[in-house]
Scaffold this active site. Structure first.
Site, short mmCIF file in Angstrom:
data_model
loop_
_atom_site.label_atom_id
_atom_site.label_comp_id
_atom_site.label_asym_id
_atom_site.label_seq_id
_atom_site.Cartn_x
_atom_site.Cartn_y
_atom_site.Cartn_z
N CYS A 293 0.92 -1.35 -0.05
CA CYS A 293 0.18 -0.18 -0.10
C CYS A 293 0.88 1.34 0.00
O CYS A 293 0.34 2.49 0.57
CB CYS A 293 -0.80 0.02 1.22
SG CYS A 293 -2.17 -1.35 1.13
N ARG A 408 10.05 -8.59 -6.16
CA ARG A 408 10.77 -7.78 -4.87
C ARG A 408 11.93 -7.49 -5.55
O ARG A 408 12.64 -8.28 -6.20
CB ARG A 408 10.69 -8.28 -3.59
CG ARG A 408 9.05 -8.65 -3.10
CD ARG A 408 8.95 -8.28 -1.65
NE ARG A 408 7.52 -8.32 -1.40
CZ ARG A 408 6.98 -7.38 -0.25
NH1 ARG A 408 7.69 -6.55 0.52
NH2 ARG A 408 5.86 -7.60 -0.11
C1 SPV Z 1 5.27 -7.56 3.74
O1 SPV Z 1 4.43 -8.50 3.06
O2 SPV Z 1 4.74 -6.95 4.79
C2 SPV Z 1 6.71 -7.58 3.32
C3 SPV Z 1 7.39 -8.69 3.01
O3 SPV Z 1 7.15 -6.67 3.93
S1 SPV Z 1 7.31 -10.10 3.72
O4 SPV Z 1 8.61 -10.32 4.05
O5 SPV Z 1 6.43 -11.14 2.95
O6 SPV Z 1 6.45 -9.90 4.84
#
Ligand code: SPV
Ligand code: MN
Length: 652
Positions: A293, A408
């Site tokens: 977001c 990512r």
């Molecule tokens: C999130 O999804 O909030 C992230 C990536 O920052 S994770 O490592 O998948 O949580």
């Protein structure tokens, strides 16, 4: 509630190592001389027993101790390439990693808290009884590293010595996971024993991807043992499921704040950034938003970037709110990152400038491409689904995008040009004056509003809703996202909320130092305001205006319109701030953005009130705030009708 060290310690039970003598014998058997001598630097018993038990359980062929030296860091990079976990790209120091097509995000359906009988957890999470988790781990993790090298890393979640920093062990058979950890976390090898002593706790993480085959994915698990502060992760590679220093240990940090440091510390899903205000003063913000977001974008809009995902907060002896980033890099969504909105990140991605691990994007001739870059993109290549060409469809007949929406990039923070390394690396943390909460909300809340007091600010955090994003597999629809932290709150939301009320109302704050709490919403649409226009009412660069208004408000320099939901900006102040970014700001747009749509607002309050009524130990304060805001909104509706303009609000 929560009790530490309660129930069977699964890792010790499965590994069977109880003494340092046995541990040393295991090290002598599995580590070569060079690695034994590196490990000799670590004396802490819990750390050594954890490593020995992980070896006894996973049965790797060999063990590599990552001391954080440049040679060791390089060794991990090379292992990842040699094993095919990453591939080199055309740009020096850039590599790409692909997760299996079915594991492109957090596997929330296979993610569990390990609990003892009778322990309650968040209604938004899944739990697994200790006995069952033990059985699963016994059956699936014994011997899981046969034929592989176990990598052991020693990290700190935060600048070492900071009040809220916690040391953590990362034990994994994935070189990609350790390579990522080397970019995202501070290596604490040299001071590990002292840091465990200082912090009084150690987070422990054990991961193995096994053979990394699609057929093993149904058996993938992410387990977090709340009582023993240990995570277990199997048969997966996506960093959100495997690099549990990140969200696994964040969950433990939330528990510690909620049950053991009430009113003293918070552990939040927040960016940290500074804004330069009039006269060159720096004002620091920490802000929560659900995954996907715009949290990373917001963080980089500031002049002094500190972090984009997590914040550990505490109040110092002078009553100032302090924040550290437990990380030192970003694992950011790359979709929609482009030159205009994200110049600092684009420099990292497109110039010979820093180390980058790309994941799940499109690769053509060694160059990565992604959705929403604003660049020309090729019509074929290799992406997260394998061979890709324009028009290729998935099994359901939907076109496959060039990159996964949760693709990512992993980048060190100090490569981001506005990173403030002095404050970012300081154990004293950043002095935070503004806290923001936001979600993906198409039709209800204005772009920015400020809470009338600390408790109403807590209610803003409690009331975040957001449309689902690509970060969790299987999530859809508009959902409640309390504090944007709910996926990571292990215990009852009521307990967490209680800690929030206590913290922000702490009498350690003075009138001068108590932070301003506020809401942000970038996702209001033209359609929701009855306008002919298409899409969103705002654009990325407007974020700077919303933050700047809060910056001025935190210093008492702008007036505001008082409403039942909080304070709204005056048109003239926003117009002047828009002029600073060379943008015209018509009154008609302001009216669309800041009129109160009473039915939507009341509907939102009712939704929250009802949902929270079903939960345990919700502080009564929350319901009082909802009742009073609701009554105020209804009174406005009676006077002005269902849409109340800022002008009408000012006439009161
Ligand atoms: C999130 O999804 O909030 C992230 C990536 O920052 S994770 O490592 O998948 O949580
Ligand atoms: Mn996150």
């Amino acid at each position: 509630m929560l009790e530490l060290r309660k129930g069977v310690d699964i890792l010790t039970k499965v590994g069977g190592v109880q003494s340092l003598d046995v541990a040393q014998a295991i090290f002598a058997d599995k580590l070569d001389a060079a690695n034994q001598s590196k490990l000799a630097n670590i004396k802490n018993e819990e750390a050594l027993l954890t490593i020995a038990n992980a070896i006894a359980m996973c049965q790797p062929d060999s063990v590599f101790i990552n001391s954080g030296s440049e040679a060791d860091v390089q060794w991990v990079r090379e292992l990842s390439l040699a094993r095919g976990e990453e591939q080199e790209l055309a740009m020096p120091n850039h590599t790409v990693h692909f997760d299996l097509p079915e594991e492109q995000a957090r596997i929330i359906d296979r993610t569990f808290y390990i609990v003892n009988p009778g322990e309650d957890i968040s209604v938004l999470a899944k739990k697994c009884q200790r006995e069952q988790a033990l059985k699963y781990i016994q059956e699936n993790m014994v011997g899981i590293m046969a034929g592989a090298t176990m990598l052991v890393g020693f990290y700190s979640r935060g600048p070492m010595g900071a009040k809220a920093a916690v040391p953590a062990l990362e034990i994994t058979s994935s070189a990609y996971v350790m390579h990522s950890a080397n970019i995202l976390y501070r290596n604490a090898y040299e001071k590990f024993d002292a840091e465990i002593e200082r912090a009084g706790v150690l987070f422990k993480n054990v991961h193995s991807q096994g053979l990394n085959r699609p057929e093993d994915l149904p058996n993938a698990r992410v387990f977090m043992d709340r009582s023993w502060l240990t995570t277990f992760s199997t048969f997966c590679t996506y960093a959100g499921n495997t690099l549990l220093l990140k969200k696994g240990n964040h969950r433990f940090a939330v528990d510690l704040a909620t049950y053991f440091k009430i009113g003293e510390e918070l552990s939040e899903h927040m960016f940290i950034t500074g804004m330069t205000g009039p006269g060159g003063r720096k004002t620091f913000f920490a802000g929560a938003a659900p995954s996907g977001c715009g949290k990373t974008t917001t963080a980089m809009v500031g002049t002094d970037f500190i972090g984009d995902d997590l914040a550990q907060l505490w109040i110092d002896d002078a009553g100032s709110l302090r924040a550290i980033n437990p990380e030192k890099g970003i694992f950011g969504i790359v979709r929609d990152v482009n030159r205009e909105g994200d110049p600092y990140l684009m420099k990292c991605l497109r110039e010979e400038w820093t180390e980058v691990i790309w994941s799940n994007v499109l690769i053509k001739d060694g160059v990565p491409y992604w959705e929403g870059s604003g660049e020309d993109v090729p019509t074929e290549g290799i992406n997260f689904q394998g061979e890709w060409y324009l028009g290729k469809k998935d099994a359901h007949g939907n076109p496959i995008p060039i990159s996964h929406p949760n693709a990512r990039v992993t980048v060190p923070a100090n490569a981001i040009e506005n990173y403030n390394s002095d404050i970012g690396e300081s154990a004293a943390g950043a002095p935070v004056k503004v806290i923001t909460y936001s979600g993906r909300d198409a039709d209800t809340m204005p772009p920015v509003w400020a809470a009338k007091n600390a408790s109403e600010g807590v209610a803003i955090g409690a009331s975040i809703v957001s449309a689902a994003t690509a970060t969790e597999i299987g999530a859809s629809g508009v959902r409640r996202q309390p504090w944007a932290n709910s996926p990571f709150i292990p215990g009852a939301l009521g307990d967490y909320m209680n800690a929030q009320f206590k913290f922000f109302n702490s009498d350690k704050f003075t009138d001068e130092t108590r932070p301003l709490l506020a809401g942000l919403n970038y996702f209001l649409t033209h359609a929701a305001r009855g306008s002919e226009g298409k899409g969103l009412l705002g654009e990325k660069r407007d974020v700077k205006v919303w933050l700047s208004w809060l910056e001025r408000r935190a210093h008492g320099e702008v007036d505001a319109i008082e409403t039942p939901i909080g304070f709204l900006p005056l048109y003239e102040d926003l117009k002047a701030l828009f002029a600073e970014i060379d943008k015209d700001y018509p009154r008609s747009l302001y009216d669309m953005q800041f009129s109160l749509y009473i039915d939507n607002l009341v509907g939102r309050i009712d939704l929250q009130h009802e949902a929270y009524s079903k939960e345990i130990r919700i502080p009564e304060q929350l319901f009082e705030i909802y009742r009073s805001q609701r009554a105020g909104l209804i009174a406005l509706k009676e006077k002005f009708g269902p849409v109340v303009t800022p002008e009408q609000l000012l006439s009161l």
